[in-house]
Design a protein around this motif. Structure first.
Motif, mmCIF file in Angstrom:
data_model
loop_
_atom_site.group_PDB
_atom_site.id
_atom_site.type_symbol
_atom_site.label_atom_id
_atom_site.label_comp_id
_atom_site.label_asym_id
_atom_site.label_seq_id
_atom_site.Cartn_x
_atom_site.Cartn_y
_atom_site.Cartn_z
ATOM 1 N N THR A 186 1.122 -1.356 0.404
ATOM 2 C CA THR A 186 0.261 -0.194 0.069
ATOM 3 C C THR A 186 0.411 1.173 0.131
ATOM 4 O O THR A 186 0.072 2.019 -0.462
ATOM 5 C CB THR A 186 -0.728 0.583 1.057
ATOM 6 N N TRP A 196 3.956 1.546 -1.267
ATOM 7 C CA TRP A 196 4.326 1.885 -2.273
ATOM 8 C C TRP A 196 3.168 2.234 -3.713
ATOM 9 O O TRP A 196 3.724 3.445 -4.520
ATOM 10 C CB TRP A 196 5.239 0.286 -3.238
ATOM 11 N N LEU A 197 1.938 1.338 -3.688
ATOM 12 C CA LEU A 197 1.313 1.640 -4.844
ATOM 13 C C LEU A 197 1.444 2.873 -4.518
ATOM 14 O O LEU A 197 0.796 4.357 -5.671
ATOM 15 C CB LEU A 197 -0.053 1.502 -4.224
ATOM 16 N N THR A 213 0.164 -7.896 -10.726
ATOM 17 C CA THR A 213 0.441 -7.416 -9.624
ATOM 18 C C THR A 213 0.835 -7.101 -8.586
ATOM 19 O O THR A 213 1.743 -8.170 -8.451
ATOM 20 C CB THR A 213 -1.686 -8.091 -9.001
ATOM 21 N N LEU A 230 3.633 -2.256 -9.445
ATOM 22 C CA LEU A 230 4.308 -1.193 -9.106
ATOM 23 C C LEU A 230 6.041 -0.489 -9.942
ATOM 24 O O LEU A 230 5.571 0.593 -10.186
ATOM 25 C CB LEU A 230 4.221 -0.447 -7.936
ATOM 26 N N ALA A 260 -1.265 2.376 -12.191
ATOM 27 C CA ALA A 260 -0.807 1.899 -10.853
ATOM 28 C C ALA A 260 -2.158 1.025 -10.144
ATOM 29 O O ALA A 260 -1.696 0.620 -8.668
ATOM 30 C CB ALA A 260 -0.398 3.015 -10.129
ATOM 31 N N LEU A 261 -2.968 1.913 -9.788
ATOM 32 C CA LEU A 261 -4.226 1.333 -9.220
ATOM 33 C C LEU A 261 -4.503 -0.748 -9.494
ATOM 34 O O LEU A 261 -4.318 -1.423 -8.396
ATOM 35 C CB LEU A 261 -5.855 1.933 -9.039
ATOM 36 N N GLY A 307 -1.472 -2.252 -8.413
ATOM 37 C CA GLY A 307 -1.995 -2.921 -6.679
ATOM 38 C C GLY A 307 -2.589 -3.550 -6.588
ATOM 39 O O GLY A 307 -2.938 -3.751 -4.970
ATOM 40 N N ARG A 366 -5.866 -2.717 -6.455
ATOM 41 C CA ARG A 366 -7.122 -1.736 -6.107
ATOM 42 C C ARG A 366 -7.602 -1.735 -7.429
ATOM 43 O O ARG A 366 -9.292 -1.479 -6.601
ATOM 44 C CB ARG A 366 -6.384 -0.660 -6.018
#
Length: 337
Positions: A3, A5-6, A79, A84, A206-207, A210, A212
């Motif tokens: 989280t 690094w996200l 993922t 990332l 990015a999400l 990560g 998300r």
């Protein structure tokens, strides 16, 4: 830890949006400032507000440009930390090239810097690069959009010259200076519609990396407003080096020519946002339009040496940003990947 690094990568993505704003703000206001239709401070404020409105409008009316950025260029990043690192590297490559060209005062394309970063990070990490997607969504629009801008601006300017051939020159200049307020706002709106969506697209990447979001997830409201605010903040900071190149070094603009260039560039941006969604470059379109209106004076009115330097930067942008992204990827992957 993931989280954390996200969040770091999202902050870097918003940093790219900020550099896009001050790098490309000249696209929207260089002509209106150079013709004294608007003062620099008023022009920057207007461009920042219209960028914000354009970001919201572009997403509400389909978000086609954001979807074009997140799909069809490289395969989705994996993922986790490895994904990332890829997104961080492509953003770092795009930001690096934006800063280099800003320092040199060259109006290169933030869009193509981003695409180049995606290609470089994708190749370095072993992701699949869709070369047909790069051609269809990037290279072909890069070749066609400035030519279309040149031709349409040339034709519109000829029509203006014919329509007002018997009018009082000072009155024509005064009226077109007022009309440029509208055309500059339209250009800034188109810039927000196009470029803010690209920043949203990389935040979504990015999400996805990560864990998300997925490639089919809608863009959350906080992504919309954070990207829009970042690009608007960058626009309000100004890009004076590039503004001087576009507004004064390519051609000495007058209000009718400034109005024609901005109007044509705006229409092309709207077409490529809503009719044929593609991440085109606002830089390429407005530069082609400025050259088109300048060519109606005389061939020597356009400073072709400056134009040649600009076009050279256009063709260097994708490979240069790709190299920057790859250079960032290898040590970053070795440490954090």
């Amino acid at each position: 830890m993931l989280t954390f690094w996200l969040v770091v990568v999202i902050v870097v993505a918003l940093g790219f949006a900020y550099t896009n704003g001050f790098h490309d703000s000249a696209n929207a206001i260089a002509t209106s400032v150079s013709t004294r239709a608007l003062t620099p401070r008023v022009a920057l404020l207007m461009a920042a507000v219209m960028n914000l409105v354009g970001a919201w409008l572009g997403l509400e009316l389909g978000g086609g440009v954001a979807k074009a950025v997140t799909s069809g260029i490289i395969s989705p990043p994996p993922t986790g930390a490895a994904g990332l690192v890829i997104v961080f590297s492509l953003l770092a490559g795009a930001i690096a090239w934006n800063l280099i060209t800003w320092r040199l005062g060259l109006p290169s394309s933030s869009t193509h810097a981003l695409i180049g970063g995606m290609v470089g990070a994708g190749l370095a990490s072993g992701l699949t690069v869709s070369w047909s997607g790069v051609w269809d969504k990037v290279v072909l629009p890069m070749l066609v959009s400035p030519v279309v801008g040149f031709a349409l601006a040339f034709a519109l300017m000829l029509g203006i010259l014919w329509a007002f051939r018997r009018a009082n020159p000072s009155r024509v200049t005064r009226n077109f200076r007022m009309a440029q307020t509208v055309s500059a706002a339209g250009m800034a709106l188109g810039h927000g519609i196009q470029d803010a969506q690209k920043s949203m697209g990389v935040v979504m990447l990015a999400l996805i990396a990560g864990g998300r979001a997925t490639s089919s997830s809608p863009v959350p409201w906080w992504v919309l407003w954070s990207a829009a605010l970042a690009i608007s903040a960058g626009t309000s900071a100004g890009g004076w080096r590039i503004m001087r190149t576009l507004g004064r070094k390519v051609i000495e603009l007058d209000p009718p020519r400034g109005f024609a260039a901005e109007s044509v560039a705006s229409l092309v941006l709207y077409f490529t946002a809503f009719i044929y969604p593609a991440p085109v470059s606002t830089t390429h379109i407005i530069t082609g339009s400025i050259m088109g209106v300048g060519a109606t004076k005389r061939r020597s009115a356009v400073r072709w040496g400056v134009a040649q330097n600009i076009v050279t930067a256009w063709f260097l942008t994708i490979p240069a940003a790709a190299c920057c992204a790859a250079i960032v990827y290898y040590p970053t992957h070795a440490i954090f990947g």
